[in-house]
Scaffold this active site. Structure first.
Site, PDB file in Angstrom:
ATOM      1  CD  GLN A  77      56.612  21.391  51.368  1.00 22.50           C
ATOM      2  OE1 GLN A  77      55.791  21.500  50.255  1.00 22.50           O
ATOM      3  NE2 GLN A  77      56.419  20.751  52.181  1.00 22.50           N
ATOM      4  CG  ASP A 194      64.184  28.757  63.314  1.00 24.61           C
ATOM      5  OD1 ASP A 194      65.602  28.587  63.200  1.00 24.61           O
ATOM      6  OD2 ASP A 194      63.565  27.842  62.667  1.00 24.61           O
TER       7      ASP A 194
END
Length: 339
Positions: A77, A194
Protein backbone atom coordinates in the site's frame (compact mmCIF):
# COMPACT_ATOMS: atom_id res chain seq x y z
CA UNK A 1 -48.34 45.59 12.32
CA UNK A 2 -47.64 46.46 8.71
CA UNK A 3 -43.91 46.70 9.46
CA UNK A 4 -43.94 43.31 11.19
CA UNK A 5 -45.73 41.67 8.25
CA UNK A 6 -43.28 43.30 5.85
CA UNK A 7 -40.28 42.02 7.84
CA UNK A 8 -41.78 38.52 7.92
CA UNK A 9 -42.37 38.50 4.17
CA UNK A 10 -38.83 39.76 3.54
CA UNK A 11 -37.38 37.02 5.76
CA UNK A 12 -39.43 34.40 3.89
CA UNK A 13 -38.25 35.76 0.56
CA UNK A 14 -34.59 35.64 1.64
CA UNK A 15 -35.09 32.08 2.92
CA UNK A 16 -36.52 30.84 -0.36
CA UNK A 17 -33.85 32.63 -2.42
CA UNK A 18 -31.07 31.13 -0.27
CA UNK A 19 -32.67 27.67 -0.43
CA UNK A 20 -33.03 27.89 -4.21
CA UNK A 21 -29.37 28.89 -4.59
CA UNK A 22 -28.28 26.04 -2.31
CA UNK A 23 -30.33 23.48 -4.26
CA UNK A 24 -29.02 24.85 -7.56
CA UNK A 25 -25.45 24.67 -6.27
CA UNK A 26 -25.98 21.11 -5.04
CA UNK A 27 -27.36 20.04 -8.36
CA UNK A 28 -24.44 21.59 -10.24
CA UNK A 29 -21.78 20.05 -7.99
CA UNK A 30 -21.78 16.53 -9.48
CA UNK A 31 -21.70 17.97 -12.98
CA UNK A 32 -18.81 20.22 -12.04
CA UNK A 33 -16.94 17.32 -10.44
CA UNK A 34 -17.63 15.30 -13.55
CA UNK A 35 -16.18 18.05 -15.72
CA UNK A 36 -13.05 18.20 -13.56
CA UNK A 37 -12.68 14.43 -13.69
CA UNK A 38 -13.23 14.49 -17.45
CA UNK A 39 -10.58 17.20 -17.77
CA UNK A 40 -8.06 15.07 -15.84
CA UNK A 41 -8.95 11.93 -17.81
CA UNK A 42 -8.68 13.76 -21.13
CA UNK A 43 -5.33 15.25 -20.10
CA UNK A 44 -3.88 11.87 -19.13
CA UNK A 45 -5.26 10.22 -22.27
CA UNK A 46 -3.76 12.94 -24.47
CA UNK A 47 -0.43 12.57 -22.65
CA UNK A 48 -0.38 8.82 -23.27
CA UNK A 49 -1.16 9.29 -26.96
CA UNK A 50 1.55 11.94 -27.34
CA UNK A 51 4.15 10.11 -25.24
CA UNK A 52 5.47 7.72 -27.87
CA UNK A 53 7.43 5.61 -28.45
CA UNK A 54 7.11 3.80 -25.12
CA UNK A 55 8.77 0.59 -24.04
CA UNK A 56 5.68 -0.29 -21.98
CA UNK A 57 2.53 -2.08 -23.14
CA UNK A 58 -0.92 -0.56 -22.76
CA UNK A 59 -3.38 -2.90 -21.02
CA UNK A 60 -7.13 -2.72 -20.54
CA UNK A 61 -8.71 -2.85 -17.09
CA UNK A 62 -10.07 -6.28 -17.97
CA UNK A 63 -6.48 -7.39 -18.67
CA UNK A 64 -5.52 -6.30 -15.17
CA UNK A 65 -8.46 -8.18 -13.65
CA UNK A 66 -7.27 -11.39 -15.33
CA UNK A 67 -3.64 -10.65 -14.52
CA UNK A 68 -4.29 -10.26 -10.79
CA UNK A 69 -7.18 -12.76 -10.41
CA UNK A 70 -9.50 -9.81 -9.67
CA UNK A 71 -6.91 -8.11 -7.44
CA UNK A 72 -6.73 -11.07 -5.08
CA UNK A 73 -3.12 -10.86 -3.86
CA UNK A 74 -2.43 -7.47 -2.27
CA UNK A 75 1.27 -7.03 -1.52
CA UNK A 76 1.58 -3.37 -0.63
CA UNK A 77 0.00 0.00 0.00
CA UNK A 78 1.45 3.36 -1.01
CA UNK A 79 0.52 7.01 -1.03
CA UNK A 80 -1.09 6.76 -4.47
CA UNK A 81 -2.79 3.37 -4.19
CA UNK A 82 -2.51 -0.37 -3.63
CA UNK A 83 -0.10 -2.87 -5.19
CA UNK A 84 -1.15 -6.37 -6.24
CA UNK A 85 0.78 -9.37 -7.45
CA UNK A 86 -0.16 -10.72 -10.86
CA UNK A 87 1.09 -12.85 -13.71
CA UNK A 88 1.40 -12.20 -17.43
CA UNK A 89 0.07 -14.77 -19.87
CA UNK A 90 3.58 -16.25 -20.18
CA UNK A 91 3.74 -16.81 -16.40
CA UNK A 92 6.01 -13.85 -15.60
CA UNK A 93 5.17 -12.43 -12.15
CA UNK A 94 4.40 -8.69 -12.05
CA UNK A 95 3.41 -6.01 -9.57
CA UNK A 96 0.31 -3.98 -10.46
CA UNK A 97 -0.08 -0.57 -8.82
CA UNK A 98 -3.70 0.55 -8.90
CA UNK A 99 -3.78 4.35 -8.67
CA UNK A 100 -6.55 5.13 -6.19
CA UNK A 101 -5.70 8.79 -5.65
CA UNK A 102 -4.81 11.45 -8.19
CA UNK A 103 -3.05 14.75 -7.58
CA UNK A 104 -2.28 17.65 -9.90
CA UNK A 105 -4.44 16.36 -12.77
CA UNK A 106 -2.78 12.94 -12.82
CA UNK A 107 0.75 14.36 -12.80
CA UNK A 108 2.15 11.46 -10.75
CA UNK A 109 0.89 8.91 -13.31
CA UNK A 110 2.28 10.92 -16.23
CA UNK A 111 5.64 11.27 -14.46
CA UNK A 112 5.95 7.50 -14.04
CA UNK A 113 5.13 6.74 -17.66
CA UNK A 114 7.24 9.59 -19.06
CA UNK A 115 10.36 8.57 -17.12
CA UNK A 116 10.69 4.82 -16.62
CA UNK A 117 8.38 4.13 -19.55
CA UNK A 118 11.22 5.20 -21.84
CA UNK A 119 14.35 3.92 -20.10
CA UNK A 120 15.93 0.63 -19.10
CA UNK A 121 18.68 0.07 -16.55
CA UNK A 122 19.50 -2.85 -14.29
CA UNK A 123 19.13 -0.63 -11.20
CA UNK A 124 15.85 1.05 -12.19
CA UNK A 125 12.61 -0.90 -11.81
CA UNK A 126 11.18 -1.73 -15.22
CA UNK A 127 7.74 -0.49 -16.22
CA UNK A 128 6.20 -3.31 -18.25
CA UNK A 129 2.83 -1.73 -18.89
CA UNK A 130 0.09 0.70 -17.88
CA UNK A 131 -3.66 1.13 -18.04
CA UNK A 132 -5.70 4.27 -18.76
CA UNK A 133 -9.42 3.55 -18.99
CA UNK A 134 -11.75 6.35 -17.98
CA UNK A 135 -10.82 7.37 -14.45
CA UNK A 136 -8.98 4.08 -13.87
CA UNK A 137 -5.20 4.13 -14.01
CA UNK A 138 -2.65 1.48 -13.19
CA UNK A 139 1.04 0.71 -13.66
CA UNK A 140 2.52 -2.74 -14.24
CA UNK A 141 6.08 -3.33 -13.01
CA UNK A 142 8.49 -6.22 -12.91
CA UNK A 143 7.99 -8.14 -9.66
CA UNK A 144 10.57 -7.66 -6.90
CA UNK A 145 10.66 -10.80 -4.76
CA UNK A 146 12.40 -9.26 -1.74
CA UNK A 147 10.28 -6.13 -1.49
CA UNK A 148 11.67 -2.79 -0.35
CA UNK A 149 15.00 -2.08 1.30
CA UNK A 150 13.17 -0.39 4.16
CA UNK A 151 12.03 -3.62 5.78
CA UNK A 152 15.60 -4.91 5.90
CA UNK A 153 17.26 -1.87 7.44
CA UNK A 154 14.53 -1.52 10.06
CA UNK A 155 14.72 -5.08 11.32
CA UNK A 156 16.73 -6.19 14.35
CA UNK A 157 17.41 -9.66 12.92
CA UNK A 158 19.96 -8.79 10.24
CA UNK A 159 21.42 -12.29 10.04
CA UNK A 160 18.03 -13.72 9.08
CA UNK A 161 17.94 -11.48 6.03
CA UNK A 162 21.50 -12.12 4.83
CA UNK A 163 22.49 -8.44 4.80
CA UNK A 164 26.23 -8.87 5.24
CA UNK A 165 28.69 -6.00 4.81
CA UNK A 166 29.33 -7.16 1.26
CA UNK A 167 25.63 -7.27 0.43
CA UNK A 168 25.05 -3.82 1.91
CA UNK A 169 27.93 -2.47 -0.14
CA UNK A 170 26.54 -4.08 -3.30
CA UNK A 171 23.11 -2.57 -2.65
CA UNK A 172 24.60 0.89 -2.07
CA UNK A 173 26.71 0.65 -5.23
CA UNK A 174 23.71 -0.48 -7.29
CA UNK A 175 21.57 2.41 -6.08
CA UNK A 176 24.37 4.87 -6.86
CA UNK A 177 24.71 3.47 -10.39
CA UNK A 178 20.97 3.75 -10.91
CA UNK A 179 20.89 7.40 -9.83
CA UNK A 180 23.96 8.18 -11.97
CA UNK A 181 22.12 6.73 -14.95
CA UNK A 182 19.10 8.95 -14.28
CA UNK A 183 21.35 12.02 -14.04
CA UNK A 184 23.74 11.33 -16.90
CA UNK A 185 22.76 8.27 -18.93
CA UNK A 186 19.37 9.30 -20.36
CA UNK A 187 18.52 11.57 -23.27
CA UNK A 188 16.90 13.90 -20.74
CA UNK A 189 18.20 14.18 -17.20
CA UNK A 190 15.88 12.88 -14.49
CA UNK A 191 15.78 14.05 -10.88
CA UNK A 192 13.95 11.50 -8.77
CA UNK A 193 13.20 13.76 -5.76
CA UNK A 194 12.20 10.86 -3.48
CA UNK A 195 15.20 8.59 -2.96
CA UNK A 196 14.60 6.66 0.28
CA UNK A 197 14.71 3.00 1.47
CA UNK A 198 10.98 2.49 0.81
CA UNK A 199 11.49 3.33 -2.88
CA UNK A 200 14.39 0.92 -3.36
CA UNK A 201 13.15 -2.53 -4.36
CA UNK A 202 15.21 -5.72 -4.19
CA UNK A 203 14.90 -8.64 -6.59
CA UNK A 204 15.51 -12.29 -5.76
CA UNK A 205 19.29 -11.74 -5.87
CA UNK A 206 19.07 -8.51 -3.82
CA UNK A 207 19.85 -6.36 -6.86
CA UNK A 208 18.51 -2.90 -5.92
CA UNK A 209 16.14 -1.08 -8.27
CA UNK A 210 14.94 2.51 -7.91
CA UNK A 211 11.15 2.82 -8.04
CA UNK A 212 8.28 5.30 -7.60
CA UNK A 213 8.89 8.15 -10.04
CA UNK A 214 5.71 10.02 -9.14
CA UNK A 215 7.67 13.11 -8.04
CA UNK A 216 10.37 12.86 -10.72
CA UNK A 217 11.17 15.71 -13.07
CA UNK A 218 13.00 15.44 -16.39
CA UNK A 219 14.79 18.31 -18.11
CA UNK A 220 17.15 19.02 -20.99
CA UNK A 221 20.82 18.21 -20.59
CA UNK A 222 21.73 21.82 -21.33
CA UNK A 223 20.07 22.94 -18.08
CA UNK A 224 21.65 22.69 -14.64
CA UNK A 225 18.62 23.43 -12.44
CA UNK A 226 14.86 22.95 -12.54
CA UNK A 227 12.07 24.96 -10.96
CA UNK A 228 9.56 23.14 -8.77
CA UNK A 229 6.26 24.50 -7.53
CA UNK A 230 6.32 22.80 -4.13
CA UNK A 231 8.57 20.84 -1.81
CA UNK A 232 9.19 17.35 -3.15
CA UNK A 233 10.34 14.39 -1.12
CA UNK A 234 10.12 12.75 2.30
CA UNK A 235 11.09 14.36 5.59
CA UNK A 236 14.43 12.94 6.68
CA UNK A 237 15.62 12.47 3.09
CA UNK A 238 14.57 15.68 1.33
CA UNK A 239 17.40 18.12 0.52
CA UNK A 240 17.38 21.38 2.52
CA UNK A 241 17.33 23.59 -0.60
CA UNK A 242 14.16 21.82 -1.76
CA UNK A 243 12.48 22.02 1.63
CA UNK A 244 13.45 25.57 2.62
CA UNK A 245 14.26 27.52 -0.56
CA UNK A 246 11.43 29.90 -1.44
CA UNK A 247 12.66 30.15 -5.05
CA UNK A 248 12.11 26.37 -5.43
CA UNK A 249 15.19 25.86 -7.60
CA UNK A 250 16.81 22.44 -7.43
CA UNK A 251 19.43 20.40 -9.25
CA UNK A 252 20.50 16.77 -9.39
CA UNK A 253 22.37 17.45 -6.13
CA UNK A 254 19.00 17.08 -4.35
CA UNK A 255 19.14 13.34 -5.16
CA UNK A 256 22.75 13.23 -3.94
CA UNK A 257 21.62 14.52 -0.53
CA UNK A 258 18.81 11.95 -0.37
CA UNK A 259 21.26 9.19 -1.31
CA UNK A 260 23.56 10.30 1.51
CA UNK A 261 20.74 10.06 4.05
CA UNK A 262 19.76 6.67 2.65
CA UNK A 263 23.37 5.52 2.97
CA UNK A 264 23.42 6.61 6.62
CA UNK A 265 20.28 4.56 7.21
CA UNK A 266 21.91 1.54 5.57
CA UNK A 267 25.17 1.70 7.52
CA UNK A 268 23.45 2.93 10.68
CA UNK A 269 21.11 -0.05 11.11
CA UNK A 270 19.59 1.88 14.00
CA UNK A 271 18.89 -1.10 16.24
CA UNK A 272 22.40 -2.54 15.91
CA UNK A 273 24.76 0.34 16.46
CA UNK A 274 24.52 4.04 17.00
CA UNK A 275 24.36 6.48 19.92
CA UNK A 276 23.11 4.95 23.12
CA UNK A 277 19.51 5.59 24.05
CA UNK A 278 19.08 8.96 25.70
CA UNK A 279 22.45 10.34 24.60
CA UNK A 280 22.64 13.95 23.39
CA UNK A 281 23.50 12.97 19.82
CA UNK A 282 20.69 10.43 19.49
CA UNK A 283 18.39 13.01 17.93
CA UNK A 284 20.73 13.65 15.01
CA UNK A 285 22.27 10.46 13.72
CA UNK A 286 24.54 12.07 11.05
CA UNK A 287 26.24 14.10 13.79
CA UNK A 288 26.95 10.92 15.75
CA UNK A 289 28.42 9.25 12.65
CA UNK A 290 30.68 12.28 12.07
CA UNK A 291 31.89 12.31 15.68
CA UNK A 292 32.54 8.57 15.63
CA UNK A 293 34.57 8.67 12.42
CA UNK A 294 36.51 11.83 13.30
CA UNK A 295 37.64 10.23 16.57
CA UNK A 296 38.53 7.02 14.73
CA UNK A 297 36.12 4.98 16.85
CA UNK A 298 34.75 1.69 15.59
CA UNK A 299 31.08 1.37 14.71
CA UNK A 300 29.83 -1.49 16.83
CA UNK A 301 27.81 -4.18 15.02
CA UNK A 302 27.92 -5.37 11.45
CA UNK A 303 30.24 -2.52 10.51
CA UNK A 304 33.22 -4.17 12.15
CA UNK A 305 35.85 -5.68 9.89
CA UNK A 306 39.35 -5.16 8.58
CA UNK A 307 38.18 -3.88 5.20
CA UNK A 308 36.75 -0.66 6.65
CA UNK A 309 33.83 -0.90 4.22
CA UNK A 310 31.12 0.49 6.50
CA UNK A 311 33.13 3.50 7.80
CA UNK A 312 34.01 4.28 4.17
CA UNK A 313 30.34 4.25 3.20
CA UNK A 314 29.53 6.48 6.16
CA UNK A 315 32.21 8.96 5.12
CA UNK A 316 30.79 9.09 1.59
CA UNK A 317 27.33 9.66 3.08
CA UNK A 318 28.57 12.65 5.09
CA UNK A 319 30.06 14.15 1.95
CA UNK A 320 26.70 13.80 0.24
CA UNK A 321 24.64 15.53 2.93
CA UNK A 322 26.51 18.82 3.05
CA UNK A 323 24.16 21.80 3.30
CA UNK A 324 25.61 23.56 0.26
CA UNK A 325 24.56 21.65 -2.90
CA UNK A 326 27.70 22.75 -4.75
CA UNK A 327 29.86 21.07 -2.10
CA UNK A 328 28.25 17.68 -2.67
CA UNK A 329 29.85 15.23 -5.11
CA UNK A 330 28.15 14.13 -8.32
CA UNK A 331 26.90 10.55 -8.54
CA UNK A 332 29.70 9.63 -10.97
CA UNK A 333 32.29 10.38 -8.28
CA UNK A 334 30.25 8.50 -5.67
CA UNK A 335 30.13 5.40 -7.88
CA UNK A 336 33.92 5.58 -8.31
CA UNK A 337 34.45 5.80 -4.56
CA UNK A 338 32.12 2.88 -3.82
CA UNK A 339 33.78 0.75 -6.52
Amino acid sequence: LGAAVGSFLLACLLFFITRSLWISSSRRSPALNGCLQLHTTTKVEKFVMDCRPLTATRYTYNDLMKMTSKFKHKIGQGGYGSVYKGWLTNGTPVAVKLMEKSYNDGEEFCNEVATIGRIHHVNVVRLLGFCVEGSRRALVYEFMANGSLEKFINTSTIADHHLSRERLHGIALGIARGIEYLHQGCDRRIIHFDIKPHNILLDLDFTPKISDFGLAKSYGRERSIVTITEGKGTIGYIAPEVFYDNSRHASHKADVYSFGMLLLSVVGMKENFGPTEGSSSEAYFPYWIHETLSKNHKCQGIGEGEDGMIPKMATIALWCIQWNPNARPCMKDIVRMLE
